[in-house]
Design a protein around this motif. Structure first.
Motif, PDB file in Angstrom:
ATOM      1  N   ILE A  43       0.817  -1.224   0.000  1.00 12.00           N
ATOM      2  CA  ILE A  43       0.000   0.000   0.000  1.00 12.00           C
ATOM      3  C   ILE A  43       0.843   1.264   0.000  1.00 12.00           C
ATOM      4  CG2 ILE A  43      -1.813   1.257   1.221  1.00 12.00           C
ATOM      5  CD1 ILE A  43      -2.813  -1.524   2.179  1.00 12.00           C
ATOM      6  N   GLY A  44       1.747   1.394   0.963  1.00 13.31           N
ATOM      7  CA  GLY A  44       2.654   2.537   0.996  1.00 13.31           C
ATOM      8  C   GLY A  44       1.993   3.904   1.021  1.00 13.31           C
ATOM      9  N   LEU A  45       0.862   4.008   1.701  1.00 13.19           N
ATOM     10  CA  LEU A  45       0.131   5.277   1.768  1.00 13.19           C
ATOM     11  C   LEU A  45      -0.074   5.675   3.226  1.00 13.19           C
ATOM     12  CD1 LEU A  45      -2.574   4.399  -0.900  1.00 13.19           C
ATOM     13  CD2 LEU A  45      -0.691   6.000  -1.222  1.00 13.19           C
ATOM     14  N   VAL A  46      -0.479   6.934   3.416  1.00 14.58           N
ATOM     15  CA  VAL A  46      -0.723   7.442   4.772  1.00 14.58           C
ATOM     16  C   VAL A  46      -2.201   7.795   4.910  1.00 14.58           C
ATOM     17  CG1 VAL A  46      -0.157   9.247   6.430  1.00 14.58           C
ATOM     18  CG2 VAL A  46       1.605   8.395   4.891  1.00 14.58           C
ATOM     19  N   TYR A  47      -2.804   7.279   5.972  1.00 17.70           N
ATOM     20  CA  TYR A  47      -4.221   7.530   6.237  1.00 17.70           C
ATOM     21  C   TYR A  47      -4.380   8.222   7.583  1.00 17.70           C
ATOM     22  CZ  TYR A  47      -4.860   4.091   2.561  1.00 17.70           C
ATOM     23  OH  TYR A  47      -4.808   3.424   1.368  1.00 17.70           O
ATOM     24  N   ASP A  80       0.220   5.102   9.171  1.00 15.14           N
ATOM     25  CA  ASP A  80       1.240   5.438   8.188  1.00 15.14           C
ATOM     26  C   ASP A  80       1.826   4.152   7.614  1.00 15.14           C
ATOM     27  OD1 ASP A  80       3.549   6.202   6.815  1.00 15.14           O
ATOM     28  OD2 ASP A  80       3.954   7.873   8.182  1.00 15.14           O
ATOM     29  N   LEU A  81       1.388   3.804   6.401  1.00 12.58           N
ATOM     30  CA  LEU A  81       1.871   2.585   5.770  1.00 12.58           C
ATOM     31  C   LEU A  81       3.051   2.880   4.847  1.00 12.58           C
ATOM     32  CD1 LEU A  81      -1.560   0.844   5.117  1.00 12.58           C
ATOM     33  CD2 LEU A  81       0.091   0.349   6.916  1.00 12.58           C
ATOM     34  N   ASP A 118       3.116  15.548   8.684  1.00  4.94           N
ATOM     35  CA  ASP A 118       4.129  15.648   7.624  1.00  4.94           C
ATOM     36  C   ASP A 118       3.471  15.923   6.273  1.00  4.94           C
ATOM     37  OD1 ASP A 118       6.033  14.984   9.521  1.00  4.94           O
ATOM     38  OD2 ASP A 118       5.860  12.841   9.134  1.00  4.94           O
ATOM     39  N   GLY A 119       2.776  17.038   6.154  1.00  8.67           N
ATOM     40  CA  GLY A 119       2.086  17.329   4.895  1.00  8.67           C
ATOM     41  C   GLY A 119       0.656  16.842   4.966  1.00  8.67           C
ATOM     42  N   LYS A 120       0.162  16.296   3.858  1.00 12.79           N
ATOM     43  CA  LYS A 120      -1.223  15.829   3.825  1.00 12.79           C
ATOM     44  C   LYS A 120      -1.269  14.308   3.734  1.00 12.79           C
ATOM     45  CE  LYS A 120      -4.468  18.221   1.301  1.00 12.79           C
ATOM     46  NZ  LYS A 120      -4.968  19.032   0.177  1.00 12.79           N
TER      47      LYS A 120
END
Length: 124
Positions: free
Chosen positions: A32-36, A55-56, A68-70
């Motif tokens: 996934i490597g995404l942040v939710y 935080d993936l 850290d941003g959006k």
């Protein structure tokens, strides 16, 4: 008084922290490597919400808004609905259509946030 609320979801987020640190969590990170950001409200979405970051990218779960941003996607739930989705008792698409789950940000990122991300409830 945000953040002082105890939610039933707190226990699931604690399990998530452990889950993300396992091999299964490492696979999620690679896949996934995404942040939710997950906002959970005791009774009504938008009121007294408690935020968690899943935080993936880094492979961590922590309380508080993402700094850290959006985040790639932000989900908002009522406590009870979050529990139902996390434990597989409610389908996320149905929750979204009923307004039990609100999403901001990338829809394609949001669609990758599936129930597999959550640890399976331990049978006690």
């Amino acid at each position: 008084m945000a953040g002082s609320t105890n939610l039933k979801s707190d226990a699931i987020m604690e399990q998530m922290k452990l889950h993300i640190s396992t091999d299964a969590g490492k696979q999620l990170k690679e896949k996934i490597g995404l942040v939710y950001q997950i906002n959970i409200a005791p009774k009504k979405i938008g009121f007294n919400e408690k935020s968690f970051v899943v935080d993936l990218k880094k492979g961590e779960v922590k309380e508080g808004p993402y700094e850290d941003g959006k985040p790639d996607a932000i989900f908002s739930f009522k406590d009870d609905d979050f529990i139902k989705i996390a434990t597989g008792k409610m389908n996320p698409q149905i929750a979204f259509m009923r307004g039990a789950m609100k999403i901001k940000g990338s829809m394609s990122a949001a669609q990758k946030f599936t129930p597999d991300i959550f640890p399976k409830p331990s049978k006690m």
